[in-house]
Design a protein around this motif. Structure first.
Motif, PDB file in Angstrom:
ATOM      1  N   UNK A  15      10.542  -3.187  13.510  1.00  8.31           N
ATOM      2  CA  UNK A  15       9.525  -2.191  13.844  1.00  8.31           C
ATOM      3  C   UNK A  15       8.221  -2.455  13.086  1.00  8.31           C
ATOM      4  N   UNK A  16       7.127  -2.038  13.679  1.00  4.61           N
ATOM      5  CA  UNK A  16       5.824  -2.178  13.048  1.00  4.61           C
ATOM      6  C   UNK A  16       5.727  -1.275  11.825  1.00  4.61           C
ATOM      7  N   UNK A  17       5.231  -1.810  10.718  1.00  9.73           N
ATOM      8  CA  UNK A  17       4.933  -1.004   9.532  1.00  9.73           C
ATOM      9  C   UNK A  17       3.426  -0.752   9.524  1.00  9.73           C
ATOM     10  N   UNK A  18       3.049   0.503   9.687  1.00 11.35           N
ATOM     11  CA  UNK A  18       1.634   0.882   9.786  1.00 11.35           C
ATOM     12  C   UNK A  18       1.189   1.535   8.482  1.00 11.35           C
ATOM     13  N   UNK A  19       0.159   0.959   7.858  1.00 11.55           N
ATOM     14  CA  UNK A  19      -0.417   1.488   6.621  1.00 11.55           C
ATOM     15  C   UNK A  19      -1.684   2.262   6.971  1.00 11.55           C
ATOM     16  N   UNK A  20      -1.731   3.523   6.570  1.00 12.59           N
ATOM     17  CA  UNK A  20      -2.881   4.353   6.895  1.00 12.59           C
ATOM     18  C   UNK A  20      -3.851   4.421   5.719  1.00 12.59           C
ATOM     19  N   UNK A  21      -5.124   4.225   5.990  1.00 14.85           N
ATOM     20  CA  UNK A  21      -6.144   4.330   4.950  1.00 14.85           C
ATOM     21  C   UNK A  21      -6.212   5.761   4.419  1.00 14.85           C
ATOM     22  N   UNK A  22      -6.838   5.927   3.259  1.00 13.68           N
ATOM     23  CA  UNK A  22      -6.870   7.208   2.567  1.00 13.68           C
ATOM     24  C   UNK A  22      -8.177   7.941   2.827  1.00 13.68           C
ATOM     25  N   UNK A  23      -8.341   9.095   2.185  1.00 14.22           N
ATOM     26  CA  UNK A  23      -9.518   9.925   2.428  1.00 14.22           C
ATOM     27  C   UNK A  23     -10.808   9.201   2.047  1.00 14.22           C
ATOM     28  N   UNK A  24     -10.855   8.620   0.850  1.00 11.52           N
ATOM     29  CA  UNK A  24     -12.051   7.930   0.385  1.00 11.52           C
ATOM     30  C   UNK A  24     -11.988   6.422   0.578  1.00 11.52           C
ATOM     31  N   UNK A  25     -10.797   5.854   0.503  1.00 13.26           N
ATOM     32  CA  UNK A  25     -10.632   4.399   0.439  1.00 13.26           C
ATOM     33  C   UNK A  25     -10.142   3.843   1.767  1.00 13.26           C
ATOM     34  N   UNK A  26     -10.652   2.674   2.109  1.00 18.84           N
ATOM     35  CA  UNK A  26     -10.240   2.013   3.333  1.00 18.84           C
ATOM     36  C   UNK A  26      -8.917   1.289   3.181  1.00 18.84           C
ATOM     37  N   UNK A  27      -8.608   0.456   4.158  1.00 18.60           N
ATOM     38  CA  UNK A  27      -7.326  -0.237   4.187  1.00 18.60           C
ATOM     39  C   UNK A  27      -7.103  -1.186   3.033  1.00 18.60           C
ATOM     40  N   UNK A  28      -8.149  -1.468   2.248  1.00 17.82           N
ATOM     41  CA  UNK A  28      -7.982  -2.392   1.125  1.00 17.82           C
ATOM     42  C   UNK A  28      -7.042  -1.868   0.046  1.00 17.82           C
ATOM     43  N   UNK A  29      -6.749  -0.578   0.020  1.00 22.59           N
ATOM     44  CA  UNK A  29      -5.778  -0.115  -0.989  1.00 22.59           C
ATOM     45  C   UNK A  29      -4.381  -0.655  -0.705  1.00 22.59           C
ATOM     46  N   UNK A  30      -4.162  -1.162   0.502  1.00 22.88           N
ATOM     47  CA  UNK A  30      -2.852  -1.690   0.894  1.00 22.88           C
ATOM     48  C   UNK A  30      -2.788  -3.210   0.825  1.00 22.88           C
ATOM     49  N   UNK A  31      -3.737  -3.850   0.181  1.00 23.30           N
ATOM     50  CA  UNK A  31      -3.779  -5.313   0.170  1.00 23.30           C
ATOM     51  C   UNK A  31      -2.437  -5.938  -0.181  1.00 23.30           C
ATOM     52  N   UNK A  32      -1.842  -5.507  -1.264  1.00 24.59           N
ATOM     53  CA  UNK A  32      -0.638  -6.185  -1.741  1.00 24.59           C
ATOM     54  C   UNK A  32       0.613  -5.832  -0.939  1.00 24.59           C
ATOM     55  N   UNK A  33       0.878  -4.566  -0.590  1.00 28.69           N
ATOM     56  CA  UNK A  33       2.024  -4.309   0.286  1.00 28.69           C
ATOM     57  C   UNK A  33       1.870  -4.949   1.659  1.00 28.69           C
ATOM     58  N   UNK A  34       0.663  -4.929   2.213  1.00 34.73           N
ATOM     59  CA  UNK A  34       0.406  -5.531   3.527  1.00 34.73           C
ATOM     60  C   UNK A  34       0.763  -7.016   3.498  1.00 34.73           C
ATOM     61  N   UNK A  35       0.308  -7.723   2.461  1.00 35.71           N
ATOM     62  CA  UNK A  35       0.596  -9.156   2.348  1.00 35.71           C
ATOM     63  C   UNK A  35       2.073  -9.413   2.085  1.00 35.71           C
ATOM     64  N   UNK A  36       2.686  -8.589   1.232  1.00 36.72           N
ATOM     65  CA  UNK A  36       4.091  -8.799   0.885  1.00 36.72           C
ATOM     66  C   UNK A  36       5.003  -8.652   2.098  1.00 36.72           C
ATOM     67  N   UNK A  37       4.744  -7.638   2.917  1.00 36.99           N
ATOM     68  CA  UNK A  37       5.574  -7.439   4.097  1.00 36.99           C
ATOM     69  C   UNK A  37       5.334  -8.527   5.139  1.00 36.99           C
ATOM     70  N   UNK A  38       4.087  -8.912   5.326  1.00 37.54           N
ATOM     71  CA  UNK A  38       3.790  -9.980   6.281  1.00 37.54           C
ATOM     72  C   UNK A  38       4.506 -11.266   5.890  1.00 37.54           C
ATOM     73  N   UNK A  39       4.532 -11.566   4.590  1.00 33.98           N
ATOM     74  CA  UNK A  39       5.213 -12.769   4.121  1.00 33.98           C
ATOM     75  C   UNK A  39       6.719 -12.705   4.353  1.00 33.98           C
ATOM     76  N   UNK A  40       7.260 -11.484   4.385  1.00 30.50           N
ATOM     77  CA  UNK A  40       8.699 -11.311   4.614  1.00 30.50           C
ATOM     78  C   UNK A  40       9.043 -11.168   6.089  1.00 30.50           C
ATOM     79  N   UNK A  41       8.077 -11.356   6.964  1.00 31.33           N
ATOM     80  CA  UNK A  41       8.357 -11.347   8.387  1.00 31.33           C
ATOM     81  C   UNK A  41       8.309 -10.003   9.067  1.00 31.33           C
ATOM     82  N   UNK A  42       7.667  -9.028   8.434  1.00 30.30           N
ATOM     83  CA  UNK A  42       7.501  -7.720   9.053  1.00 30.30           C
ATOM     84  C   UNK A  42       6.178  -7.676   9.822  1.00 30.30           C
ATOM     85  N   UNK A  43       6.182  -7.110  11.016  1.00 30.71           N
ATOM     86  CA  UNK A  43       4.893  -6.864  11.676  1.00 30.71           C
ATOM     87  C   UNK A  43       4.179  -5.728  10.952  1.00 30.71           C
ATOM     88  N   UNK A  44       2.908  -5.918  10.659  1.00 26.73           N
ATOM     89  CA  UNK A  44       2.177  -4.927   9.877  1.00 26.73           C
ATOM     90  C   UNK A  44       0.824  -4.635  10.514  1.00 26.73           C
TER      91      UNK A  44
END
Length: 256
Positions: A15-44
């Motif tokens: 299943x797709x793992x969707x990371x939602x941006x926060x009130x003040x901060x954009x999607x960059x707060x998810x840099x490391x989880x986004x990369x870690x899951x992509x490397x493990x073969x998860x759609x993100x």
């Protein structure tokens, strides 16, 4: 056209793992989880814009924010979705899981509001004339509210938030967003969540303190609560390795 723009890395079989941006901060707060899951073969997928950069009619509604996130998931053809969200996005994840049990396979929530008064981050959302989102006082209050240890946002990121909050539409969107958290009924919403739910909280979260969530989460079926020591409001940034380990373990168990 979707409300959010998003970055997507496809993969098959999960299943797709969707990371939602926060009130003040954009999607960059998810840099490391986004990369870690992509490397493990998860759609993100992660949304790019902070919530307060959206139209205030969307930003001021938990339900409309959820619909906007699902628009982005629909745009990449995702049927089953796991939502990872922090702060205001945490309420969006809870709400979506209750409204769309057929599509939301699991949720991972951190630092959600709704159980405590508004935090002091150097902004008065109810009186726009009192807002001064610039200078060292704003920077120090924001970073102290977000982090327990050494602040991990650079000057460029803080200045980006400050520039956004100096615009009229962003201030209106922020005010309406926070007011929505004041009226959202967290406990009844969690009663409607049937999917597995992981709550990951910093022990020293000043923005959204841990204690009310430690009390309420275990009352609901299918929940797991993880406390991250020596951490504040954004464990995916301040304790990224530990956050990623809990996230991957949880995903492998419930959706892998």
């Amino acid at each position: 056209m979707t409300t959010f723009t998003a970055e997507h890395r496809p993969a098959a079989g999960k299943p797709l793992v969707a990371f939602m941006s926060a009130l003040f901060a954009g999607g960059w707060i998810w840099d490391r989880p986004f990369a870690a899951l992509a490397e493990r073969g998860w759609p993100v997928l992660r949304t790019n814009e902070p919530i307060c950069a959206l139209d205030s009619r969307v930003a001021g509604s938990i339900e409309r924010l959820g619909d906007a996130l699902m628009e982005s998931c629909d745009a990449v053809g995702a049927d089953r979705v796991v939502i990872c969200a922090n702060s205001l996005g945490g309420l969006v994840a809870i709400d979506l899981a209750g409204r769309h049990p057929d599509r939301i396979g699991a949720i991972v929530v951190s630092g959600a509001p709704g159980l405590t008064p508004d935090p002091d981050v150097g902004l008065n959302i109810d009186r726009r004339a009192d807002v001064r989102p610039t200078g060292p006082e704003f920077r120090d209050r924001m970073l102290a509210a977000l982090f327990h240890g050494t602040p991990l946002f650079g000057d460029e990121q803080v200045e980006e938030v400050g520039r956004l909050l100096q615009t009229g539409p962003a201030m209106v969107a922020m005010a309406r967003s926070i007011r929505a958290t004041r009226t959202y009924k967290v406990d009844p919403a969690m009663d409607k969540v049937a999917c597995p739910s992981l709550y990951v909280w910093g022990r020293h979260d000043r923005m959204t303190p841990i204690d009310p969530w430690l009390e309420i989460v275990p009352r609901h079926a299918g929940t797991e609560f993880v406390t991250v020591e020596d951490c504040g409001h954004i464990p995916m940034v301040e304790a990224a390795e530990e956050y990623n380990a809990h996230l991957l373990r949880f995903l492998d168990r419930v959706a892998g």
